[in-house]
Design a protein around this motif. Sequence first.
Motif, short mmCIF file in Angstrom:
data_model
loop_
_atom_site.label_atom_id
_atom_site.label_comp_id
_atom_site.label_asym_id
_atom_site.label_seq_id
_atom_site.Cartn_x
_atom_site.Cartn_y
_atom_site.Cartn_z
N ARG A 298 42.91 -105.95 -18.77
CA ARG A 298 42.01 -107.03 -19.14
C ARG A 298 41.29 -106.73 -20.45
NH1 ARG A 298 40.50 -110.97 -16.17
NH2 ARG A 298 38.36 -110.94 -16.96
N THR A 299 41.37 -105.48 -20.89
CA THR A 299 40.73 -105.09 -22.15
C THR A 299 41.75 -104.40 -23.03
OG1 THR A 299 38.62 -104.77 -21.05
CG2 THR A 299 38.92 -103.71 -23.18
N CYS A 300 41.89 -104.87 -24.24
CA CYS A 300 42.90 -104.32 -25.14
C CYS A 300 42.23 -103.72 -26.37
CB CYS A 300 43.86 -105.42 -25.58
SG CYS A 300 45.04 -104.90 -26.84
N ARG A 301 42.59 -102.50 -26.69
CA ARG A 301 42.13 -101.89 -27.93
C ARG A 301 43.31 -101.81 -28.87
NH1 ARG A 301 37.90 -97.04 -26.60
NH2 ARG A 301 36.56 -98.21 -25.21
N SER A 302 43.20 -102.42 -30.01
CA SER A 302 44.30 -102.42 -30.96
C SER A 302 44.40 -101.05 -31.62
CB SER A 302 44.08 -103.50 -32.02
OG SER A 302 44.01 -104.76 -31.41
N GLY A 303 45.59 -100.49 -31.63
CA GLY A 303 45.77 -99.12 -32.09
C GLY A 303 46.16 -99.04 -33.55
N GLY A 304 46.55 -97.84 -33.97
CA GLY A 304 47.02 -97.62 -35.32
C GLY A 304 45.92 -97.29 -36.30
N GLY A 305 44.69 -97.03 -35.85
CA GLY A 305 43.62 -96.68 -36.76
C GLY A 305 43.17 -97.84 -37.64
N ARG A 306 43.36 -99.06 -37.18
CA ARG A 306 43.01 -100.22 -37.99
C ARG A 306 41.52 -100.51 -37.95
NH1 ARG A 306 46.52 -104.92 -35.65
NH2 ARG A 306 45.50 -104.15 -33.77
N GLN A 307 41.02 -101.06 -39.04
CA GLN A 307 39.63 -101.49 -39.10
C GLN A 307 39.56 -103.00 -39.22
OE1 GLN A 307 36.71 -99.60 -41.47
NE2 GLN A 307 37.82 -97.68 -41.66
N PRO A 308 38.60 -103.62 -38.49
CA PRO A 308 38.42 -105.06 -38.66
C PRO A 308 37.78 -105.36 -40.01
CG PRO A 308 36.74 -104.17 -37.20
CD PRO A 308 37.69 -103.05 -37.49
N VAL A 309 38.32 -106.34 -40.71
CA VAL A 309 37.77 -106.72 -42.01
C VAL A 309 37.24 -108.15 -42.00
CG1 VAL A 309 39.13 -105.07 -43.32
CG2 VAL A 309 40.08 -107.32 -42.85
N THR A 310 37.68 -108.97 -41.05
CA THR A 310 37.15 -110.33 -40.90
C THR A 310 37.01 -110.64 -39.42
OG1 THR A 310 39.35 -111.37 -40.90
CG2 THR A 310 38.21 -111.15 -43.04
N LEU A 311 35.98 -111.42 -39.08
CA LEU A 311 35.76 -111.90 -37.72
C LEU A 311 35.40 -113.37 -37.82
CD1 LEU A 311 33.60 -108.88 -36.53
CD2 LEU A 311 35.81 -109.50 -35.54
N THR A 312 36.29 -114.23 -37.33
CA THR A 312 36.12 -115.66 -37.50
C THR A 312 36.14 -116.37 -36.16
OG1 THR A 312 37.31 -115.51 -39.61
CG2 THR A 312 37.00 -117.71 -38.68
N GLN A 313 35.08 -117.12 -35.86
CA GLN A 313 35.03 -117.89 -34.62
C GLN A 313 35.96 -119.09 -34.74
OE1 GLN A 313 32.84 -116.68 -32.14
NE2 GLN A 313 33.81 -118.08 -30.67
#
Length: 287
Positions: free
Chosen positions: A35-50
Amino acid sequence: MRSSTSTSPACGTGSAPACPCAGPTCTGPCSPTSRTCRSGGGRQPVTLTQEGDRVAVGFDDDTTERYDLVVGADGVNSTVRRVAFDAHAARTLPQYAYRWLAPRLDSEPVWSVLLGRGTQFLTIPVSDEQTYCYYNDGAAADRPGWRDELRAAYPERVGALLDALDADGATPHAGWNQEVVLRSWSRGSVLLIGDAAHATSPNMAQGAAMALEDAVVLAESLTAAGSVGEALRAYETRRRPRTDWVLAQTHRRDKALGLPAVLRDTVMRRLGEKMFRSNYGPLFAQP
C-alpha cells in the motif's frame, strides 16, 4: 483511498497510493501488493503538482509518478518542503552546536546538562558503552580553540569526554541549530512530518519522539478518515497542540540560557525540578 499503478522500474507494477519521501531521496523497494511505495534509484523529487485528488511527482531522472498522498519526512532541510511550500527555508538559530559519541564514564542511566555563560553541555547515555555529547557554543561558528575553552569552563569529566575525539581522530558533527515553523503542514495531498514540519532547538530532546508520534497519529488518521483531505485535517488538529507546546518550551529554555549566571543558578536550584516536570508533564498524555 484510490490505489494507482506504478510504472517505476524500481517498484515494478503494483498498488502505490502513497509516496513517503523519507529522506533527501525517495528510496527503497516495494512489493506488488504494498500500500506504500518508495520509488528507488536514488531519485530526488523536483516537482510536486496537484492534479485533482492526486499528486504528480516529477523526479530528477525525468520520470513522473502519481500518488494519492506524498509524505515529506526528510528532515529540517526538507526537499519536499522546498519544492511544495514555496521554498520555505528553516530558520537558523544563534546556536552553533557540536555533537559526538564518547565512552561512558559511569553506569548511571541518566542524562545531565551543565550550563555556562551562554553555552551548555549535555550528555545522554545511548548504550552500555557510549554517551552522546552535545555542546552548544552559542552564536560563534566553529571557533578555533573551542575545545580548550570547553575544558577550562566545565568540570574535569567534560575534558575526559572530549578526549574521545582525540583518541580516535573523530570529527564531531557541527552546525547551526535550526527551526521550522509553518502555518500549515499540508498543501493539497502533500504533507510534511517530523523535523520537515516542526523542527526546534534540541534542548527538549523531543525531535525523534515527535517524528515517531507523527507517524503513529498519521497512520491512525488515514485509517479512520474517509478521504486523504479529511485525514490530513484530523492529523494536524491532533498534532498541533503537542508540537506547539514543545516549540514554546524550547523558546523558554533558550531565553533562560541568556540569563545572568547568578539569577539562572538561583532559579534552577529552587525551581529546577518543578520546571522540569512542568516542561514535560503534558507530553506524558497519549499523542
